[in-house]
Design a protein around this motif. Structure first.
Motif, PDB file in Angstrom:
ATOM      1  N   ASN A 132      29.258 -18.373  29.287  1.00 14.49           N
ATOM      2  CA  ASN A 132      30.377 -17.427  29.250  1.00 14.49           C
ATOM      3  C   ASN A 132      29.905 -15.977  29.363  1.00 14.49           C
ATOM      4  O   ASN A 132      30.218 -15.128  28.527  1.00 14.49           O
ATOM      5  CB  ASN A 132      31.181 -17.601  27.953  1.00 14.49           C
ATOM      6  CG  ASN A 132      32.476 -16.812  27.971  1.00 14.49           C
ATOM      7  OD1 ASN A 132      33.162 -16.763  28.995  1.00 14.49           O
ATOM      8  ND2 ASN A 132      32.825 -16.191  26.859  1.00 14.49           N
ATOM      9  N   ALA A 133      29.134 -15.700  30.408  1.00 14.28           N
ATOM     10  CA  ALA A 133      28.626 -14.342  30.621  1.00 14.28           C
ATOM     11  C   ALA A 133      29.286 -13.706  31.835  1.00 14.28           C
ATOM     12  O   ALA A 133      29.645 -14.378  32.799  1.00 14.28           O
ATOM     13  CB  ALA A 133      27.110 -14.371  30.820  1.00 14.28           C
ATOM     14  N   LYS A 134      29.426 -12.402  31.777  1.00  7.83           N
ATOM     15  CA  LYS A 134      29.880 -11.643  32.942  1.00  7.83           C
ATOM     16  C   LYS A 134      28.727 -11.563  33.933  1.00  7.83           C
ATOM     17  O   LYS A 134      27.611 -11.201  33.578  1.00  7.83           O
ATOM     18  CB  LYS A 134      30.299 -10.240  32.510  1.00  7.83           C
ATOM     19  CG  LYS A 134      30.767  -9.349  33.663  1.00  7.83           C
ATOM     20  CD  LYS A 134      31.180  -7.977  33.144  1.00  7.83           C
ATOM     21  CE  LYS A 134      31.622  -7.051  34.271  1.00  7.83           C
ATOM     22  NZ  LYS A 134      32.037  -5.729  33.773  1.00  7.83           N
ATOM     23  N   LEU A 135      28.986 -11.899  35.186  1.00  8.53           N
ATOM     24  CA  LEU A 135      27.942 -11.991  36.197  1.00  8.53           C
ATOM     25  C   LEU A 135      27.981 -10.788  37.143  1.00  8.53           C
ATOM     26  O   LEU A 135      29.024 -10.452  37.698  1.00  8.53           O
ATOM     27  CB  LEU A 135      28.118 -13.277  37.003  1.00  8.53           C
ATOM     28  CG  LEU A 135      27.135 -13.535  38.145  1.00  8.53           C
ATOM     29  CD1 LEU A 135      25.717 -13.691  37.600  1.00  8.53           C
ATOM     30  CD2 LEU A 135      27.548 -14.784  38.924  1.00  8.53           C
ATOM     31  N   ILE A 136      26.822 -10.161  37.312  1.00  9.79           N
ATOM     32  CA  ILE A 136      26.671  -9.081  38.284  1.00  9.79           C
ATOM     33  C   ILE A 136      25.667  -9.535  39.338  1.00  9.79           C
ATOM     34  O   ILE A 136      24.504  -9.800  39.013  1.00  9.79           O
ATOM     35  CB  ILE A 136      26.167  -7.780  37.622  1.00  9.79           C
ATOM     36  CG1 ILE A 136      27.123  -7.327  36.523  1.00  9.79           C
ATOM     37  CG2 ILE A 136      26.004  -6.679  38.659  1.00  9.79           C
ATOM     38  CD1 ILE A 136      26.635  -6.104  35.748  1.00  9.79           C
ATOM     39  N   LEU A 137      26.111  -9.645  40.583  1.00  9.23           N
ATOM     40  CA  LEU A 137      25.245 -10.073  41.679  1.00  9.23           C
ATOM     41  C   LEU A 137      24.995  -8.912  42.631  1.00  9.23           C
ATOM     42  O   LEU A 137      25.918  -8.168  42.967  1.00  9.23           O
ATOM     43  CB  LEU A 137      25.891 -11.230  42.457  1.00  9.23           C
ATOM     44  CG  LEU A 137      26.136 -12.528  41.681  1.00  9.23           C
ATOM     45  CD1 LEU A 137      26.779 -13.566  42.590  1.00  9.23           C
ATOM     46  CD2 LEU A 137      24.838 -13.069  41.079  1.00  9.23           C
ATOM     47  N   GLU A 138      23.750  -8.808  43.064  1.00  7.44           N
ATOM     48  CA  GLU A 138      23.401  -7.746  44.001  1.00  7.44           C
ATOM     49  C   GLU A 138      24.129  -7.950  45.320  1.00  7.44           C
ATOM     50  O   GLU A 138      24.215  -9.076  45.833  1.00  7.44           O
ATOM     51  CB  GLU A 138      21.893  -7.736  44.241  1.00  7.44           C
ATOM     52  CG  GLU A 138      21.434  -6.573  45.090  1.00  7.44           C
ATOM     53  CD  GLU A 138      19.925  -6.522  45.240  1.00  7.44           C
ATOM     54  OE1 GLU A 138      19.435  -5.474  45.693  1.00  7.44           O
ATOM     55  OE2 GLU A 138      19.253  -7.516  44.907  1.00  7.44           O
ATOM     56  N   ARG A 139      24.639  -6.857  45.885  1.00  5.49           N
ATOM     57  CA  ARG A 139      25.461  -6.944  47.096  1.00  5.49           C
ATOM     58  C   ARG A 139      24.608  -6.714  48.351  1.00  5.49           C
ATOM     59  O   ARG A 139      24.965  -5.929  49.224  1.00  5.49           O
ATOM     60  CB  ARG A 139      26.575  -5.915  47.024  1.00  5.49           C
ATOM     61  CG  ARG A 139      27.527  -6.140  45.849  1.00  5.49           C
ATOM     62  CD  ARG A 139      28.709  -5.214  45.894  1.00  5.49           C
ATOM     63  NE  ARG A 139      28.337  -3.832  45.640  1.00  5.49           N
ATOM     64  CZ  ARG A 139      28.896  -3.059  44.714  1.00  5.49           C
ATOM     65  NH1 ARG A 139      29.826  -3.564  43.917  1.00  5.49           N
ATOM     66  NH2 ARG A 139      28.531  -1.805  44.564  1.00  5.49           N
TER      67      ARG A 139
END
Length: 373
Positions: free
Chosen positions: A201-208
């Motif tokens: 249940n983590a907020k995911l930040i993916l490199e664009r």
């Protein structure tokens, strides 16, 4: 990577230390198939279709990324490991019996597997424990809730047991607010960060990086496009992390990203000429001091040969000409950076021999390494 789905599995044992066999099977399913979300009460019933010892029965709910046929293979492997011998000529006593009942709303018929299980609606020893953990779930073919199926079935011979089963121990990322996962090109950082975000249940930040118009050009002509590439990456990473880390999400427990902004300086040092790098370094440090720093930094190390295999397998055309020396230089630069940051809470994990997407055992091993003191 397949999406997570909730599957329901029936467990039975009528030979030996029955409750221990059921608990062992739950632990092995946790290791091979997915996170065990719920465990039912235990029920005892007479052997059905043959003269044998009474059975202990239970059901579990499992969150899994594997497809139904793969799950079936895993269950058969667990049965074999635990001593079950499938013999011709009908039913027999067995230390463990594992049946795949439901895979959310999927309907599947093949020579090896039928989902939903074709006899589940007729068996009280399946419906009783299933109703404990999935009362409101509907049978995909009959469009009837499990609790309704159980109410309609004959309860003869069904008894609640005093034995109890336990959920397996789970990992917890409590205490972390922001985790950065790093690694070389093709190391698997995006896959791992995505899996952790889904499972915990983590907020995911993916490199664009896919949207960067300079990236394909860079791999064709590095000297010409290195500076605009690194500048565009720096600007995009700074904006993304500034925005996403500033926005607190009440419904998520922590944040995980598949990169740390410091990778900008690492790659720039490799790709830029000295005068370009000095200018870039000044701009980087102005931005870097404004950003939230990760309280856990995970570096997934893979050797160069494995990285080249991964790059070839994922098939991005613009990556296919990446050279081994370039990847080796990136690895050295990352490790040098890590050594120069004594205050960094870092875990360097060699995953060159692991396949944590296809093998859950490897995924759990990777998690264990992260939490190892």
């Amino acid at each position: 990577m397949n999406p997570l789905k909730t599957v329901y599995i029936a467990l039975g044992s009528n030979e030996g230390a029955r409750i221990n066999f059921l608990q062992q099977a739950i632990q092995k399913i946790q290791q091979k198939t997915g996170e065990v979300l719920a465990v039912s009460k235990v029920y005892e019933t007479p052997a059905m279709g043959f003269e044998g010892n009474p059975f202990l029965n239970a059901c579990i709910a499992v969150s899994s990324r594997f497809k139904p046929h793969k799950i079936l293979t895993q269950l058969l492997e667990i049965e074999k490991i635990m001593g079950r011998q499938r013999k011709p000529g009908g039913y027999h006593n067995r230390p463990i019996d594992l049946d795949l009942l439901l895979v959310e709303e999927e309907i599947l018929t093949s020579e090896q597997l039928t989902v939903p299980h074709p006899a589940m609606h007729l068996r009280n020893f399946v419906l009783a424990p299933l109703a404990d953990i999935a009362a409101e779930v509907k049978h995909p073919l009959r469009n009837v809730r499990v609790k309704t199926l159980f109410e309609a079935v004959d309860k003869n011979g069904l008894q609640l047991s005093s034995d109890k089963l336990q959920l397996p121990k789970k990992f917890s990322f409590s205490g972390f607010n922001y985790i950065a996962v790093e690694g070389n090109i093709g190391a698997g950082k995006t896959s791992f960060a995505t899996m952790v975000s889904q499972d915990f249940n983590a907020k995911l930040i993916l490199e664009r990086f896919k949207d960067n118009p300079f990236l394909p050009k860079f791999y064709e002509d590095q000297s010409r496009y290195a500076f605009p590439l690194e500048m565009s990456f720096l600007a995009d990473r700074y904006q993304q992390l500034s925005d996403d880390l500033a926005q607190y999400d009440l419904f998520k427990d922590f944040v995980i990203s598949d990169y740390d902004v410091f990778k900008s300086l690492i790659f720039a040092k490799i790709t830029l000429h000295e005068d370009e790098y000095l200018l870039y370094q000044k701009l980087f440090h102005l931005m870097y001091k404004e950003l939230v720093k990760p309280d856990l930094y995970v570096y997934l190390y893979q050797n160069t040969d494995r990285l080249l295999q991964n790059i070839k397998k994922r098939g991005r055309e613009y990556e296919q000409n990446i050279e081994a020396d370039y990847l080796a230089n990136i690895n050295r630069s990352y490790l040098s950076f890590i050594k120069s940051q004594p205050g960094l809470n870092v875990k360097i994990i060699d995953i060159s021999e692991l396949d944590f997407v296809k093998r859950r055992e490897d995924y759990l091993m990777l998690l264990e390494e992260i939490f190892k003191v």
